[in-house]
Design a protein around this motif. Sequence first.
Motif, short mmCIF file in Angstrom:
data_model
loop_
_atom_site.label_atom_id
_atom_site.label_comp_id
_atom_site.label_asym_id
_atom_site.label_seq_id
_atom_site.Cartn_x
_atom_site.Cartn_y
_atom_site.Cartn_z
N SER A 34 0.88 -1.17 0.00
CA SER A 34 0.00 0.00 0.00
C SER A 34 0.91 1.22 0.00
CB SER A 34 -0.90 -0.01 1.24
OG SER A 34 -1.84 1.03 1.18
N VAL A 35 0.72 2.08 -0.99
CA VAL A 35 1.63 3.20 -1.20
C VAL A 35 0.83 4.49 -1.32
CG1 VAL A 35 3.38 4.17 -2.74
CG2 VAL A 35 3.23 1.70 -2.41
N LEU A 36 1.27 5.52 -0.60
CA LEU A 36 0.67 6.83 -0.73
C LEU A 36 1.41 7.60 -1.82
CD1 LEU A 36 -1.32 8.99 0.29
CD2 LEU A 36 0.50 9.77 1.81
N LEU A 37 0.68 7.97 -2.87
CA LEU A 37 1.24 8.82 -3.94
C LEU A 37 0.83 10.25 -3.63
CD1 LEU A 37 0.27 6.75 -7.12
CD2 LEU A 37 2.43 6.70 -5.85
N ALA A 38 1.78 11.06 -3.24
CA ALA A 38 1.49 12.45 -2.94
C ALA A 38 1.05 13.17 -4.22
CB ALA A 38 2.73 13.12 -2.36
N ALA A 39 0.26 14.21 -4.05
CA ALA A 39 -0.15 15.03 -5.19
C ALA A 39 1.09 15.50 -5.93
CB ALA A 39 -0.97 16.22 -4.70
N GLY A 40 1.12 15.33 -7.24
CA GLY A 40 2.24 15.75 -8.05
C GLY A 40 3.44 14.82 -8.04
N ALA A 41 3.33 13.67 -7.39
CA ALA A 41 4.45 12.73 -7.30
C ALA A 41 4.79 12.15 -8.66
CB ALA A 41 4.13 11.60 -6.33
N ALA A 42 6.09 11.94 -8.90
CA ALA A 42 6.54 11.34 -10.15
C ALA A 42 7.62 10.31 -9.86
CB ALA A 42 7.09 12.41 -11.08
N GLY A 43 7.57 9.20 -10.61
CA GLY A 43 8.61 8.19 -10.51
C GLY A 43 8.65 7.45 -9.19
N VAL A 44 7.49 7.14 -8.63
CA VAL A 44 7.43 6.39 -7.36
C VAL A 44 7.49 4.90 -7.70
CG1 VAL A 44 6.08 5.87 -5.30
CG2 VAL A 44 6.08 8.20 -6.27
N ASP A 45 8.61 4.26 -7.34
CA ASP A 45 8.80 2.85 -7.64
C ASP A 45 8.32 1.98 -6.49
OD1 ASP A 45 9.93 3.42 -10.09
OD2 ASP A 45 11.99 3.13 -9.44
N VAL A 46 7.61 0.90 -6.85
CA VAL A 46 7.12 -0.06 -5.87
C VAL A 46 7.59 -1.44 -6.31
CG1 VAL A 46 5.09 -1.05 -4.76
CG2 VAL A 46 5.08 1.37 -5.46
N GLN A 47 8.42 -2.07 -5.49
CA GLN A 47 8.88 -3.44 -5.75
C GLN A 47 7.70 -4.37 -5.52
OE1 GLN A 47 12.24 -4.44 -6.44
NE2 GLN A 47 11.52 -6.53 -6.71
N VAL A 48 7.32 -5.15 -6.54
CA VAL A 48 6.15 -6.01 -6.39
C VAL A 48 6.49 -7.48 -6.27
CG1 VAL A 48 4.50 -4.41 -7.42
CG2 VAL A 48 5.72 -6.02 -8.89
N GLN A 49 7.65 -7.90 -6.76
CA GLN A 49 8.04 -9.31 -6.62
C GLN A 49 9.48 -9.47 -7.11
OE1 GLN A 49 8.29 -12.03 -9.10
NE2 GLN A 49 8.30 -10.60 -10.79
N PRO A 50 10.20 -10.52 -6.62
CA PRO A 50 11.63 -10.64 -6.92
C PRO A 50 12.00 -11.48 -8.14
CG PRO A 50 11.03 -12.17 -5.19
CD PRO A 50 9.78 -11.38 -5.52
N ALA A 51 11.10 -12.27 -8.69
CA ALA A 51 11.47 -13.21 -9.75
C ALA A 51 11.77 -12.49 -11.07
CB ALA A 51 10.36 -14.23 -9.97
N THR A 52 12.73 -13.02 -11.81
CA THR A 52 13.07 -12.45 -13.12
C THR A 52 12.60 -13.33 -14.27
OG1 THR A 52 15.25 -13.49 -13.04
CG2 THR A 52 15.08 -11.23 -12.22
N ALA A 53 12.18 -14.55 -13.96
CA ALA A 53 11.74 -15.48 -15.01
C ALA A 53 10.28 -15.23 -15.38
CB ALA A 53 11.91 -16.93 -14.54
N ALA A 54 9.97 -15.44 -16.64
CA ALA A 54 8.60 -15.27 -17.14
C ALA A 54 7.68 -16.32 -16.52
CB ALA A 54 8.58 -15.40 -18.66
N GLY A 55 6.41 -15.98 -16.42
CA GLY A 55 5.41 -16.94 -15.99
C GLY A 55 5.32 -17.17 -14.50
N LYS A 56 6.03 -16.40 -13.69
CA LYS A 56 6.02 -16.61 -12.24
C LYS A 56 4.88 -15.88 -11.54
CE LYS A 56 9.90 -18.99 -11.90
NZ LYS A 56 9.95 -20.32 -11.33
N VAL A 57 4.39 -14.77 -12.14
CA VAL A 57 3.32 -13.99 -11.52
C VAL A 57 1.99 -14.44 -12.12
CG1 VAL A 57 2.40 -11.69 -11.10
CG2 VAL A 57 4.88 -12.05 -11.15
N HIS A 58 1.07 -14.86 -11.24
CA HIS A 58 -0.21 -15.40 -11.69
C HIS A 58 -1.39 -14.47 -11.43
CE1 HIS A 58 1.81 -19.18 -12.45
NE2 HIS A 58 2.41 -19.03 -11.29
N VAL A 59 -1.22 -13.54 -10.51
CA VAL A 59 -2.28 -12.58 -10.19
C VAL A 59 -1.63 -11.23 -9.90
CG1 VAL A 59 -4.11 -11.97 -8.56
CG2 VAL A 59 -3.78 -14.36 -9.19
#
Length: 128
Positions: A34-59
């Motif tokens: 859960s991330v708060l994006l301040a008004a006018g915010a730009a380039g806010v990065d959110v790490q969502v998962q560590p895998a680099t291989a295709a097909g690992k994220v299902h939802v």
Amino acid sequence: MPETINWSFSVGIAEGPRVAGSDAVDVGAYDKASVLLAAGAAGVDVQVQPATAAGKVHVLVIGASAYDAGITFSADAGATAFVLLGPLILIGSGAVELLATAPQVLRFDNTTADDVTVDILVGRDPAP
């Protein structure tokens, strides 16, 4: 032990057709942010998962406290920015790969005059 993500949806036209579905997806791990994006915010990065291989994220689900053409995101700093005009729900690795082969980071911009909270849920295979 696998985790189970239950999902369901129903979309209909008044006095017209309705499409509905429900099922469950078993995943080895899940991540929630859960991330708060301040008004006018730009380039806010959110790490969502560590895998680099295709097909690992299902939802992948992205919801927000407000939806507006000024709220955008991209996957892995990609060239394509997607406008968040409503909840984004991608079920199945093929659907998730529409954003990126193995999305690890979502980058958000909020050019609106209001703060916005973004909630992200990822169901995936365990890393690596």
